[in-house]
Design a protein around this motif. Structure first.
Motif, PDB file in Angstrom:
ATOM      1  N   ALA A  72      -8.801  -7.902  -4.341  1.00 49.10           N
ATOM      2  CA  ALA A  72      -8.650  -6.779  -5.377  1.00 49.10           C
ATOM      3  C   ALA A  72      -9.642  -7.008  -6.421  1.00 49.10           C
ATOM      4  CB  ALA A  72      -7.145  -6.684  -5.906  1.00 49.10           C
ATOM      5  N   ALA A  73     -10.164  -8.135  -6.917  1.00 48.17           N
ATOM      6  CA  ALA A  73     -10.900  -8.401  -7.935  1.00 48.17           C
ATOM      7  C   ALA A  73     -12.466  -8.617  -7.467  1.00 48.17           C
ATOM      8  CB  ALA A  73     -10.365  -9.662  -8.834  1.00 48.17           C
ATOM      9  N   GLY A 116      -8.726 -11.450 -14.077  1.00 44.37           N
ATOM     10  CA  GLY A 116      -8.523 -10.291 -14.943  1.00 44.37           C
ATOM     11  C   GLY A 116      -7.754  -9.282 -14.551  1.00 44.37           C
ATOM     12  N   LEU A 117      -6.855  -9.487 -13.657  1.00 46.62           N
ATOM     13  CA  LEU A 117      -6.046  -8.373 -13.178  1.00 46.62           C
ATOM     14  C   LEU A 117      -5.088  -7.881 -14.060  1.00 46.62           C
ATOM     15  CD1 LEU A 117      -5.519  -9.626  -9.400  1.00 46.62           C
ATOM     16  CD2 LEU A 117      -7.069  -7.994 -10.130  1.00 46.62           C
ATOM     17  N   SER A 118      -4.602  -6.676 -13.979  1.00 45.44           N
ATOM     18  CA  SER A 118      -3.430  -6.100 -14.849  1.00 45.44           C
ATOM     19  C   SER A 118      -2.143  -6.498 -14.200  1.00 45.44           C
ATOM     20  CB  SER A 118      -3.480  -4.669 -15.158  1.00 45.44           C
ATOM     21  OG  SER A 118      -3.479  -3.958 -13.940  1.00 45.44           O
ATOM     22  N   ARG A 119      -0.874  -6.369 -14.937  1.00 45.00           N
ATOM     23  CA  ARG A 119       0.130  -6.491 -14.196  1.00 45.00           C
ATOM     24  C   ARG A 119       0.492  -5.463 -13.318  1.00 45.00           C
ATOM     25  NH1 ARG A 119       3.835 -10.934 -15.805  1.00 45.00           N
ATOM     26  NH2 ARG A 119       2.296 -12.072 -16.644  1.00 45.00           N
ATOM     27  N   LEU A 123       1.421  -5.658  -9.273  1.00 50.53           N
ATOM     28  CA  LEU A 123       2.449  -4.818  -8.578  1.00 50.53           C
ATOM     29  C   LEU A 123       1.851  -4.104  -7.463  1.00 50.53           C
ATOM     30  CD1 LEU A 123       5.248  -3.336  -8.458  1.00 50.53           C
ATOM     31  CD2 LEU A 123       4.072  -1.763 -10.125  1.00 50.53           C
ATOM     32  N   GLU A 124       0.541  -3.540  -7.360  1.00 51.15           N
ATOM     33  CA  GLU A 124       0.031  -3.014  -6.362  1.00 51.15           C
ATOM     34  C   GLU A 124      -0.018  -3.826  -5.267  1.00 51.15           C
ATOM     35  OE1 GLU A 124      -0.579   0.457  -5.777  1.00 51.15           O
ATOM     36  OE2 GLU A 124      -0.804   1.419  -7.652  1.00 51.15           O
ATOM     37  N   ILE A 125      -0.567  -5.028  -5.661  1.00 52.21           N
ATOM     38  CA  ILE A 125      -0.953  -6.011  -4.616  1.00 52.21           C
ATOM     39  C   ILE A 125       0.513  -6.505  -3.731  1.00 52.21           C
ATOM     40  CG2 ILE A 125      -1.507  -8.655  -4.275  1.00 52.21           C
ATOM     41  CD1 ILE A 125      -3.663  -7.968  -6.591  1.00 52.21           C
TER      42      ILE A 125
END
Lengths: 325, 325
Positions: A72-73, A116-119, A123-125
């Motif tokens: 994702a990052a 630096g992923l958001s919460r 959740l999406e992951i």
């Protein structure tokens, strides 16, 4: 430094909140990660309730969460990742042990690699891997959460829970087969049942917020999934009946089972829990009781300086050759 | 004395709250009753939007509400009952004109005959006649109400509505056939649609309470009834599209239609209302706009001393031979 995460168990559905409502439960999975250059890919050390898990490390849910977070990052996977995990969340009993492991893996990657992923991204992951958000959301955020797919993405909204109600979860010593439980659902439903189901989902949100016992009783009497799954859990009807007779508003499957969750007024909760355990004991099943009296926090991440890390993890640190700063 | 009642309009379903959620709307039905000994049974004088109603007085919804209230209290029907009613609630457009008339009839009986019925009993009476509680409950209690059948009876629970949202209702000059709209519903639904419907019903309760726009957007996009009914309302899709384009969270049928209800952030509501009216005007339909900016009260009853009564109702009082004290 060592990165350490702590992720709560969760109970999903709560009767009529099928695939959209879950609540964090006071049982925990803890895990830490070590990154190194030895090209050993993923290795996982499992303790506690995880000891019995027999999955290849590269297919483990920790690994899948970790990899998905890197993906994702847009980050490159480290050469070697060693995860040291322990948990007191019963596995395969409908208490979100899978969601906790995925969230743990993703958060370990996020912090250890500075992604630096958001919460919301965590959740999406987790939802992508799990297929539904109802355990992932409370594992990430804590408390009770409604998760809804909207045109602008997945929304996780914290639900109010009245102070006067308690959750009692009786966990039998056998797991349920989640895939089989999902396969047991019918292809279609009478329209009238779908209408009842929608009203009871609304009643669940409103009943949790207000503590209205009649609304909670209706909300815990699901028509979308429990009728097709309850036969898979020996003693289910007796445990639900015992909970109600002892003063619970109602009881239902925790997730797809095998655990049974009751919601009760605080003053009845001790009796309700005892009655559920006794009902299972009567047919020779030694169940364990989990009681949730107040809101449980979501996942947390801590970083531990290397010295502490080495002192505490002598066994698993032998293979460490490099760590992120 | 003369007994006078005032009952609000209501909009039911609000998208995904099918047959269980409704909200009081700032349009009103007013009625008063005169009891007399002339054995003329029921007579009803209708004004305002009720002028076009052509139903025999003994089958009118006022009469049915009045009779059912007497029945519930075990009271004998008076020999003669004259009801004088007026309303600015559009009839047959999905704004609860039927529920308002039933509630008015029941409340007139309750007060004029001193039956001592509770509001909960009035709700039960109205629900039995209507077949569902979603318009009756807001007509009785006001505000937004969730009504759920529970093992201990019908529960009507007041829903929190965030201050920052407004309701816009565009009412076309043609009614909808409620029976045909109900007959248009399918016998069965895919299980996956029922799951979506339940999640969106939960999203409606939570979205109203929090004002979360994404939740309201999902909640207003119903899958239980709107897909099967929208084709019956000329211009429906254009009006919904116009509301969204002007900044509404979403729009849907009010009840079974013909009116369309939008929920919008306060700062967009003027534009949303205008856009809905304009969309209907473009296909030659002159729709009327109703705007609800704050909570609307439920039914109220007042008693008026005889002198005032005689002074105000000279026409209809000619047949009065006896009144309750």
């Amino acid at each position: 430094m060592t990165v350490r995460v702590r992720v709560p168990a969760s109970s999903s559905n709560l009767g009529s909140g099928f695939d959209c409502i879950g609540i964090a439960i006071d049982r925990w999975l803890s895990a830490s990660v070590t990154l190194h250059n030895a090209v050993s890919a993923f290795s996982i050390s499992r303790r506690g309730k995880l000891s019995a898990v027999r999955v290849r490390a590269d297919q483990d849910l920790f690994t899948r969460g970790f990899r998905a977070a890197c993906g994702a990052a847009g980050a490159v996977l480290p050469a070697g990742v060693t995860i040291d995990a322990t948990s007191d969340i019963p596995v395969g009993c409908g208490l979100g042990s899978s969601a906790a492991a995925i969230v743990a893996g993703a958060l370990l990657a996020d912090t250890a690699l500075g992604l630096g992923l958001s919460r919301a991204q965590i959740l999406e992951i987790g939802t992508t891997i799990e297929g539904h958000p109802d355990n992932v959301a409370p594992a990430v955020y804590g408390g009770a959460v409604l998760s809804v797919h909207t045109p602008t993405g997945l929304v996780a909204s914290p639900l109010a829970v009245a102070a006067g109600i308690e959750l009692l979860i009786a966990v039998p010593p056998f797991p349920n087969d989640t895939k089989a439980a999902r396969a047991a659902l019918p292809q279609t439903l009478p329209h009238s049942d779908a209408v009842v189901a929608a009203g009871r989902a609304a009643a669940l949100v409103q009943g949790l917020a207000t503590g209205d016992g009649a609304l909670l009783t209706a909300a815990l009497d699901d028509v979308l999934h429990v009728p097709f799954r309850r036969g898979r859990i020996p003693g289910y009807d007796a445990v639900v009946h015992a909970a109600r007779a002892a003063g619970a508003f109602g009881a239902t499957l925790s997730g797809a089972g095998s655990a049974v969750l009751a919601i009760a007024p605080r003053e009845r909760s001790t009796g309700v829990g005892a009655a559920m355990i006794a009902a299972w004991r009567e047919i020779g099943i030694a169940a364990e009781l989990i009681k949730c009296s107040s809101a449980v926090a979501g996942a947390s991440v801590t970083t531990v300086p290397d010295t502490t890390h080495h002192a505490r993890r002598t066994t698993h640190d032998s293979s460490v050759t490099k760590e992120t700063s």
